[in-house]
Motif scaffolding. Structure first.
Motif, short mmCIF file in Angstrom:
data_model
loop_
_atom_site.label_atom_id
_atom_site.label_comp_id
_atom_site.label_asym_id
_atom_site.label_seq_id
_atom_site.Cartn_x
_atom_site.Cartn_y
_atom_site.Cartn_z
N GLU A 275 0.82 -1.20 0.00
CA GLU A 275 0.00 0.00 0.00
C GLU A 275 0.86 1.26 0.00
O GLU A 275 0.37 2.35 0.28
N GLY A 276 2.13 1.13 -0.34
CA GLY A 276 3.06 2.26 -0.26
C GLY A 276 3.05 3.14 -1.48
O GLY A 276 4.09 3.35 -2.12
N ASN A 277 1.89 3.69 -1.79
CA ASN A 277 1.77 4.51 -3.01
C ASN A 277 1.77 6.01 -2.70
O ASN A 277 1.12 6.79 -3.39
N ASN A 278 2.51 6.40 -1.68
CA ASN A 278 2.66 7.82 -1.36
C ASN A 278 3.86 8.38 -2.12
O ASN A 278 4.88 7.70 -2.30
N THR A 279 3.75 9.62 -2.57
CA THR A 279 4.90 10.27 -3.19
C THR A 279 5.87 10.74 -2.11
O THR A 279 5.50 10.88 -0.94
N THR A 280 7.10 10.98 -2.52
CA THR A 280 8.11 11.56 -1.61
C THR A 280 8.80 12.71 -2.32
O THR A 280 8.85 12.75 -3.56
N ALA A 281 9.35 13.61 -1.53
CA ALA A 281 10.09 14.73 -2.12
C ALA A 281 11.27 14.23 -2.93
O ALA A 281 11.56 14.73 -4.03
N ALA A 282 11.96 13.21 -2.40
CA ALA A 282 13.12 12.66 -3.11
C ALA A 282 12.70 12.05 -4.45
O ALA A 282 13.38 12.23 -5.47
N GLY A 283 11.57 11.33 -4.43
CA GLY A 283 11.09 10.71 -5.66
C GLY A 283 10.72 11.74 -6.71
O GLY A 283 11.07 11.60 -7.90
N LEU A 284 10.02 12.79 -6.31
CA LEU A 284 9.59 13.81 -7.26
C LEU A 284 10.79 14.63 -7.76
O LEU A 284 10.81 15.04 -8.93
N ASN A 285 11.78 14.85 -6.91
CA ASN A 285 12.99 15.53 -7.36
C ASN A 285 13.73 14.70 -8.40
O ASN A 285 14.29 15.23 -9.37
N GLU A 286 13.72 13.38 -8.20
CA GLU A 286 14.34 12.49 -9.17
C GLU A 286 13.61 12.54 -10.51
O GLU A 286 14.23 12.53 -11.58
N VAL A 287 12.27 12.61 -10.46
CA VAL A 287 11.48 12.73 -11.68
C VAL A 287 11.90 13.96 -12.48
O VAL A 287 12.16 13.88 -13.69
N THR A 288 11.96 15.11 -11.82
CA THR A 288 12.27 16.34 -12.54
C THR A 288 13.70 16.33 -13.07
O THR A 288 13.96 16.77 -14.20
N ALA A 289 14.63 15.80 -12.28
CA ALA A 289 16.03 15.78 -12.70
C ALA A 289 16.24 14.88 -13.91
O ALA A 289 16.89 15.27 -14.90
N LYS A 290 15.67 13.69 -13.87
CA LYS A 290 15.89 12.74 -14.97
C LYS A 290 15.13 13.14 -16.23
O LYS A 290 15.64 12.97 -17.34
N ALA A 291 13.92 13.68 -16.06
CA ALA A 291 13.16 14.11 -17.24
C ALA A 291 13.88 15.25 -17.95
O ALA A 291 13.88 15.34 -19.19
N SER A 292 14.52 16.12 -17.17
CA SER A 292 15.19 17.28 -17.75
C SER A 292 16.45 16.90 -18.52
O SER A 292 16.99 17.73 -19.27
N GLU A 293 16.94 15.67 -18.36
CA GLU A 293 18.08 15.22 -19.14
C GLU A 293 17.71 15.02 -20.60
O GLU A 293 18.58 15.09 -21.48
N ASN A 294 16.44 14.78 -20.89
CA ASN A 294 16.01 14.47 -22.24
C ASN A 294 15.12 15.54 -22.87
O ASN A 294 15.05 15.66 -24.09
#
Length: 482
Positions: A275-294
């Motif tokens: 049931e661990g479907n909560n977002t985290t600040a670290a996870g969302l920061n990773e999303v923005t960083a990796k998406a911005s590479e492309n």
């Protein structure tokens, strides 16, 4: 007592239910939540994958390509939005450019049509907002986008129209095979008996499997964090943009959605929490960083919400769709992670064929292949809108201002087969609450409609079933009523 019981009303279970409904058989779907599409199926990338990523010769590759090819006809039959927008796998490191050829060769062997390796210039011409570091890209014209809610709900509704029963808020607690050769399924809502069981329980598929088999299964819950951006920037890219894949999956993508938003994600974080479907600040920061590479200069100030979903990952990274050896009549549909959404219609057909052969099923003469979706007012002319309002005045009242959803659409969502009974149930069927204000304005009015139409007291109306009540008690005015 049923011939077939399916555990789980996600996209796989609903696809199986639709295929089973073709036959002269009594069937039932047991779902622990209050609605269909409550698990993995409600929180994913909404991508119809082309099929170049899965390992050659794997069941995952086979069903990916088959499901992709089925999607055009299925979208017409079930009246759901689907678009072949194509996808690009972007290379931003010169030393990794050979990886595109590896994906190309794998895709060709898997049967993916139209693949092409693009130069840097060709890729930028196709997508000007790609990173300045782009070296090349793999283009797959058969890639697409779909609404996962509407696909899941449509298949479930069509199955229900054809006689498959659905039991919600019904959690499987134990399964035993009796001396009568039948499966006795104990739930929180009584016992169910079936000749055959199909386990399509998502991240809980290992728990269900382990109730009947000595050969234990272990599913790793892999969390993916996402950002959803406003429709104002929905055309920032027109194709689905992937990085080159890693052992953890296809990576953080950037894609338009069929409803005009921009979606960014997911991460790939392994958990031991179903049931661990909560977002985290670290996870969302990773999303923005990796998406911005492309994709450069992503308009992240236009984020309207974030969410996370869980994938049912098996160590061997392969779909498991088979009869359990030490529990005859029990079929696993397990490890259905990406490209599970794409593969779902093919998964349904595969399991339907297995059941037909196993049980000697005969096809119905009156099976209904089509289903009509909720009437949308989007794109209607003034004359068309006036005609619709004249026919049904409820279409003249806007409830959700962000998405321009009318009372008529919400009434349809509530009263159609397997109708909505919660705010999220209405949201998934109509998009009321999915816009910029994220249900800040329309929730009270939607609750009024649910209260009036279903006779549920405000205290019993939930966001998403269970204990997600919006109002706990009345503090003044007339007494609470059921």
């Amino acid at each position: 007592m049923y011939d077939v019981i399916i555990i789980g009303a996600g996209v796989s279970g609903s696809a199986v239910a639709r295929e089973v409904s073709r036959y002269n058989v009594s069937a039932c779907v047991l779902e622990k939540c209050e609605d269909v599409c409550e698990g993995t199926s409600k929180a994913n990338s909404a991508i119809v994958h082309a099929g170049f990523d899965a390992e050659e010769g794997s069941l995952m590759a086979k069903l990916n390509v088959e499901g992709n090819e089925m999607m055009d006809q299925l979208s017409r039959d079930l009246d759901i939005p689907f678009k072949r927008n194509g996808s690009l796998v972007v290379c931003v490191h010169k030393e990794e450019i050979d990886g595109l050829k590896t994906l190309y060769d794998r895709g060709v062997k898997n049967g993916v049509k139209g693949l092409k390796i693009l130069t840097r210039e060709e890729a930028l011409e196709m997508e000007p907002n790609l990173s300045d570091d782009v070296e090349g890209a793999l283009y797959a014209p058969t890639g697409g986008i779909v609404c996962p809610f509407e696909l899941n709900i449509a298949m479930a509704e069509n199955a229900n129209m054809n006689g498959v029963e659905f039991r919600f808020n019904t959690e499987v607690e134990d399964i035993k095979k009796g001396e009568d050769g039948l499966f006795h399924i104990r739930t929180n809502n009584g016992e169910y008996i079936s000749k055959v069981v199909v386990n399509a329980a998502g991240v809980y598929a290992d728990k269900i499997h382990n109730m009947v088999s000595a050969d234990k299964m272990h599913i790793i819950e892999r969390r993916g964090d996402y950002l959803l951006l406003d429709k104002e920037v929905g055309n920032y890219v027109s194709h689905t943009i992937f990085p080159q894949p890693t052992k953890y999956g296809k990576g953080v993508l950037v894609t338009p959605t069929v409803h005009g938003n921009l979606l960014v994600g997911p991460t790939a974080i392994d958990l031991e929490n179903k049931e661990g479907n909560n977002t985290t600040a670290a996870g969302l920061n990773e999303v923005t960083a990796k998406a911005s590479e492309n994709v450069k200069n992503l308009p992240l100030r236009n984020v309207i919400t974030s969410f996370a979903g869980l994938r049912a990952h098996l160590e061997r990274h392969e779909f498991v769709i088979e009869e359990v050896k030490d529990a005859k009549g029990f079929i696993d549909v397990a490890g259905i992670e990406s490209p599970g959404l794409t593969a779902s219609p093919a998964i349904g057909k595969m399991v339907g064929d297995m059941l037909k052969d196993m049980m000697g099923l005969t096809e119905k003469s009156d099976w209904i292949a089509t289903r009509k979706g909720i009437k949308s007012t989007e794109g209607l002319s003034i004359d068309e809108m006036n005609a619709l309002i004249k026919e049904n005045p409820a279409y003249g009242t806007i409830v959700c201002r962000c998405e321009s959803i009318t009372e008529g659409e919400i009434l349809d969502a509530i009263h159609r087969p397997l109708g909505a009974r919660s705010l999220d149930g209405v949201k998934r069927r109509t998009r009321a609450g999915m816009g910029r204000c994220q249900a800040g304005f329309c929730s009270p009015r939607t609750m009024e409609i649910i209260n009036r139409e279903l006779g549920l007291s405000y205290e019993k109306i939930t966001k998403s079933g269970g204990k997600s009540n919006i109002i706990l008690e009345r503090t003044k005015g007339e007494e609470s009523h059921s």
